[in-house]
Design an enzyme around this catalytic site. Structure first.
Site, PDB file in Angstrom:
ATOM      1  N   GLY A 126       0.826  -1.198   0.000  1.00 46.97           N
ATOM      2  CA  GLY A 126       0.000   0.000   0.000  1.00 46.97           C
ATOM      3  C   GLY A 126       0.854   1.238   0.000  1.00 46.97           C
ATOM      4  O   GLY A 126       2.060   1.177  -0.241  1.00 46.97           O
ATOM      5  N   ASP A 182      -6.632   6.545   8.716  1.00 45.63           N
ATOM      6  CA  ASP A 182      -6.753   5.857   7.421  1.00 45.63           C
ATOM      7  C   ASP A 182      -7.846   4.784   7.515  1.00 45.63           C
ATOM      8  O   ASP A 182      -7.655   3.654   7.091  1.00 45.63           O
ATOM      9  CB  ASP A 182      -5.403   5.242   7.034  1.00 45.63           C
ATOM     10  CG  ASP A 182      -5.375   4.780   5.577  1.00 45.63           C
ATOM     11  OD1 ASP A 182      -6.173   5.306   4.768  1.00 45.63           O
ATOM     12  OD2 ASP A 182      -4.579   3.886   5.258  1.00 45.63           O
TER      13      ASP A 182
END
Lengths: 187, 877
Positions: free
Chosen positions: B88, B203
């Site tokens: 990611g 997040d």
């Protein structure tokens, strides 16, 4: 299961028959791995070549007595096999799509490595074949980089070339393939 | 390919690859010589040396990122990495097994991508790690350990959670709405627990919310986003800490995207997005962009559509029925369940201003549970006044920001705004007035559609699909309501027109017209709206006569409707006038523009419609040579448009460049130059949407430079203008050839005759194409001939002039003096190559043509005479 370590070593020693046997077995193994991967929980229905190769290596060779040169030979052999598995897979999907009934779930977010697009992959396969016609070394470098995930250094070891040579060849190959694949898309 | 040749190409490629552009060109000149094929091959490789968005680069990024992973098989601390689970924005996650054999344990290891792990970062990391390790909650994945690799990259050892992400879980389990809400409330409580321990997630997204095999939520990666924060600015060490970068813009709050302070409110917003997705199967905003700036603009400017209307709407990917099925419900049932409380709860979590959201994740959970228990919820809808204020402010922002991301705008039209509109239509269709609907949709189109249709075929195809699908739904859903159906089809038709989807526009406008004619009669204002729409369509496709017919009828119906319908009379008059002007009926056009202007001034003297009328009137006046008048009108229009939009808006720039051109014609060169430069800056500020305008402004600027002899300034302007024009209009467009011909003149003036020749050849190539007016080709031939004779190639110039003359004789050109000038230059060339008789013939004809043309410049006539006299002089002179 065939004895991969043995096949690898024979192939390394220059046994052409062993090399062929190795390639065929690898193809079967990788295809089987790919099939399982696809049947599993991954919803994107795409395959990551290097993840497959890594897994195959760990399963088939990565035992205690594997040497570094085993690893290199394995990846070198696996690069071609995985390329074939992926291309066959992409072709099949293209057929399935034409046949209808194949809904693709788009991947959201980017926590998973992005999938390879079939179209891109098939274009690369064609372009690599064309490149191999007049410069097999470069095609091989690309194959090793892409389909076995080898670093420049590792490619150098497999091909017996210096890192800087691999880098130079890689750069030209990349530019040529880009030009070629770009052009073929417009046709 | 032959291997020798390929080696040669390769070698040249390597030698040239790292040179600067000019050195590279010199090298290739030297090495390739006349071997153009060789040069082409090398240049092709060079052009493809850098990665772009091409098929190869895509394969490259998608294979090698996952490929070159030297970490697999390595041991970190007591853990051996066995598998790569994903990658990611902040690093790679591996599955790892305890390698010391003490006990069997599998963990997840997150290796933080840190190209420059500074001392500060590592200390910071250590501190955060301890804070995170203290978080102990059944719904939060544990952080066990952490460390640093030999290379200095920090890593975290975390509990390996097996489960499905919350969105997939809800879908695969076909969780009904209430179960989803209960599950989500648990997530909120876990987030709240972390907040109480001073940890903000930063997040939150479905990928970080897993549901384990027991159906319990498990949150991953708490606080990890913050480990990537950058060192605080030394000047302001106490300033609130902000996030260095946004990992997942789709779930980020506006203040997070803007780089604001880290507060718990940003997690509340992200929870709102996740909830929205759980309740509708889709996220509140969609964009292909991954740039935080694009997202921020998108989110700031738009209001999320209510979940209850969103679930009812077909997307390209998912049908409402299919989505509702994953709730074991139907679209109508789902819509009923979401409408009201849940709409309000979700939208409250998603408010732009942190202070207007739920004060904590706990409050969000409480409200969800109140709703489940049938108690009144705390969330309140925004008041009407607040909505109105926001709407105005938002649109002012949108306007000031110019044209925002194309896709986002279209989406805007079809999601949030459209839902409000449909809601309105549903609620008030019986009493809704035709003109108010019309003005709303006009306004929305102005606000949300780009000034120029997209050049992107894929995007257009996507837009078309959306529109066609919507049209079908409109037919179905409003089968029994002619009024609403016609209005919506008409709006869709006009959207198509704006997007250059002409076939669809024609069809949809026709359908709307048919409904209106049948349901309300030919004298109705409804039908007049359709007449106007169809008239505008005819205008756009160049059928001016037809447009005039349709618009005249529309105007009649509007006039007959009485004084309270002025708003529409002025607009129709404006459209009709534009058509008339295109047919050369300037007087009629002027009268109508004046009528519209008077009506508009009476309504509001400083309004945008007034500016429009002034701008259009000025075009009529400018065309007639009434420059003073035109300039006054343009100045007033500019003051209005500039005052409202600022410079960087297509309408302001349209007026500004009109003004510059008119000033120039009047000889006000200094002011014209200033205005043109201002227009240039404005178009540049518009970016991609300003390219076409910028191209023509640059071309005008170059003309201005040339007129004052500033060749050095003209060249770059023209070259840039040419590139832009070619990009926007394609290489075969007559405008491109105009710019090329200017460039040719300029290169010639700079003694770069090879380039000049190439330009002229290209000009002629374009102008010999189909659909190019002969006068334009004649102009090109004339220019090329002049160039040839200038460089001493009179023999070759002669056929060029002769061809130009033939064309001019066959068809009158816009310039009455063109034939006279052509005769003159041809005569000159003939004289130079020693054909005095033929020369005399053409010069005599030139003189006759000059004499026959009133107002012909005396100097030119004299020039002809001088040459005639010279020819008549004794040969031995």
């Amino acid at each position: 299961m065939p004895d991969f370590t043995r096949m690898l070593r024979s192939a390394q020693a220059g046994d052409a028959e062993a090399a062929r046997e190795l390639a065929a077995s690898l193809y079967d193994e990788l295809r089987e791995l790919a099939r399982r991967e696809m049947a599993g929980e991954r919803s994107d229905h795409t395959l990551q070549p290097t993840a497959l190769v890594n897994e195959a290596y760990l399963r088939l060779v990565g035992g205690k007595d594997a040497t570094f040169s085993d690893r290199d030979s394995f990846f070198a052999a696996a690069a071609t096999a995985i390329r074939r598995v992926l291309v066959d897979h992409a072709r099949k999907r293209a057929r399935d799509k034409r046949g209808g009934g194949f809904a693709r779930v788009p991947l959201e977010g980017f926590d998973v490595a992005e999938p390879l697009e079939d179209e891109d992959l098939l274009a690369l396969d064609d372009a690599l074949a064309a490149l191999a016609d007049f410069d097999a070394t470069k095609a091989r470098i690309v194959e090793l980089r892409f389909f076995a995930g080898l670093s420049v250094e590792e490619v150098g070891k497999v091909l017996g070339a210096s890192e800087s040579t691999v880098r130079r060849e890689w750069r030209v190959a990349r530019a040529w393939l880009r030009a070629r694949m770009d052009g073929s898309r417009g046709e | 390919m032959e291997s020798e040749r390929w080696k040669r190409i390769e070698a040249l490629f390597h030698r040239a690859a790292d040179l600067a552009a000019d050195e590279r060109a010199a090298l290739l000149d030297r090495e390739c010589g006349s071997d153009r094929e060789l040069r082409r091959e090398v240049e092709l490789l060079l052009a493809n040396d850098a990665a772009g968005d091409d098929a190869f680069s895509r394969v490259e990024t998608r294979t090698r990122t996952a490929g070159e992973d030297p970490m697999l098989g390595r041991t970190l601390g007591v853990y051996a990495l066995t598998e790569r689970l994903g990658a990611g924005g902040m690093g790679v996650v591996y599955r790892a097994r305890r390698a010391d054999g003490l006990f069997e344990q599998e963990v997840a290891i997150k290796l933080i991508r840190a190209e420059r792990a500074t001392e500060w970062m590592l200390r910071r990391f250590e501190f955060e790690r301890r804070t995170l390790a203290a978080l102990q909650h059944p719904s939060i994945a544990r952080l066990y350990d952490g460390g640093t690799t030999d290379e200095g990259c920090p890593y975290l050892v975390m509990e390996l959670v097996r489960g499905e992400t919350i969105d997939r879980y809800a879908e695969s389990q076909r969780l009904p709405l209430a179960a989803r809400l209960r599950l989500f409330a648990q997530v909120c409580r876990a987030v709240h627990y972390a907040h109480q321990n001073l940890v903000v997630h930063c997040d939150l997204k479905p990928a970080n919310i897993l549901i384990d095999e027991r159906g319990q939520p498990r949150l991953l990666d708490f606080g990890i986003a913050r480990l990537l924060e950058e060192e605080p600015d030394e000047a302001t060490p106490d300033a609130p800490r902000t996030l260095a970068r946004v990992l997942t813009p789709e779930y980020a709050s506006p203040e997070q995207l803007a780089g604001g302070a880290v507060t718990t409110a940003l997690d509340v917003y992200s929870l709102g997005v996740v909830l929205y997705e759980l309740l509708t199967g889709r996220r509140p905003f969609q964009s292909d962009s991954r740039s935080p700036a694009d997202w921020e603009r998108l989110i700031r400017e738009r209001t999320p559509e209510r979940p209850s209307t969103r679930v009812f709407r077909a997307d390209s990917a998912r049908e409402p029925g299919a989505i509702a099925a994953t709730f074991k419900s139907t679209p109508a049932g789902l819509k009923r369940a979401l409408r009201g409380d849940l709409d309000r709860i979700v939208l409250m979590a998603l408010r732009k201003e942190p202070e207007r959201r739920y004060a904590s994740a706990q409050e969000l959970a409480d409200d969800l549970e109140r709703h489940l228990a049938g108690q009144p919820v705390r969330a309140r809808a925004d008041s009407i006044v607040y909505v109105a204020w926001k709407f105005v402010r938002r649109n002012r922002v949108a306007v000031a920001a110019g044209v925002a991301v194309l896709a986002a705008l279209l989406y805007g039209l079809f999601s949030a705004r459209r839902s409000e509109r449909l809601a309105e239509a549903e609620a008030a269709h019986a009493r809704m007035e035709a003109d108010s609907f019309q003005s709303i949709s006009d306004f929305l189109m102005d606000a949300f559609l780009p000034a120029q249709p997209s050049q992107d075929a894929a995007w257009q195809a996507h837009a078309q699909k959306l529109i066609v699908a919507h049209a079908e739904r409109v037919h179905r859903q409003y089968a029994r309501n002619d009024h609403v159906r016609a209005n919506l089809l008409d709006t869709l038709g006009r959207v198509c027109m704006r997007l250059d989807l002409l076939d669809d526009a024609h069809r949809l406008l026709g359908e709307a017209a048919e409904i209106r004619e049948r349901a309300f009669g030919r004298d109705s204002l409804e039908y007049a709206i359709s007449l106007r729409g169809q008239g505008q369509f005819a205008y756009q496709v160049g059928e001016f006569e037809r447009a005039v017919e349709l618009l005249t009828e529309a105007l009649q119906v509007n006039r007959a409707a009485g004084p309270n319908r002025h708003a529409e009379v002025d607009s129709v008059a404006n459209d009709l006038a534009a058509c008339l002007r295109n047919l050369g009926r300037d007087d009629d056009a002027e009268a109508l523009h004046r009528e519209a202007l008077a009506l508009r001034r009476a309504d509001d003297d400083g309004s945008l419609p007034v500016a429009e009328s002034l701008n259009n009137l000025a075009i009529v006046h400018q065309g007639r040579g009434e420059l003073e008048l035109a300039i006054t009108e343009l100045r007033e229009a500019l003051a209005i448009r500039g005052g409202i939009f600022g410079d960087a808006h297509p309408l302001t720039l349209q007026t500004l460049s009109n003004l510059a051109a008119t000033l120039w014609r009047k000889g006000e060169r200094d002011e014209a130059g200033l205005a043109m430069r201002r227009a240039e800056a404005g178009y540049r500020a518009l970016g991609g949407d300003g390219e076409e305008g910028l191209g023509s402004v640059l071309s005008s600027l170059a003309t201005m430079h040339l007129a004052v002899g500033d060749v050095a300034a003209a060249a770059p302007a023209l070259e840039e203008g040419l590139a832009l024009q070619t990009k926007r209009l394609g290489p075969e467009h007559p405008e491109v050839s105009r710019t090329l011909s200017k460039l040719a003149l300029l290169y010639h003036a700079e003694k770069r005759d090879d380039r000049a020749r190439e330009c002229w050849e290209e000009v002629l190539r374009i102008r010999r194409g189909p659909d190019i007016p002969p006068a334009l080709l004649a102009e090109g031939l004339h220019g090329y001939g002049v160039f040839l004779s200038d460089v001493g190639e009179c023999e070759r110039a002669i056929p060029s002039f002769e061809e130009a003359l033939a064309l001019l004789r066959a068809q009158a050109s816009g310039d009455p003096l063109a034939p006279a000038r052509a005769e003159y230059v041809l005569g000159l060339c003939l004289a130079r190559v020693g054909r005095p008789d033929a020369a005399r013939e053409h010069l005599t004809e030139a003189a006759r043509l000059y004499d026959a043309t009133p107002g012909a410049p005396a100097a030119e006539r004299e020039r002809v005479q001088r040459n005639l006299d010279e020819l008549a002089a004794p040969v031995d002179r």
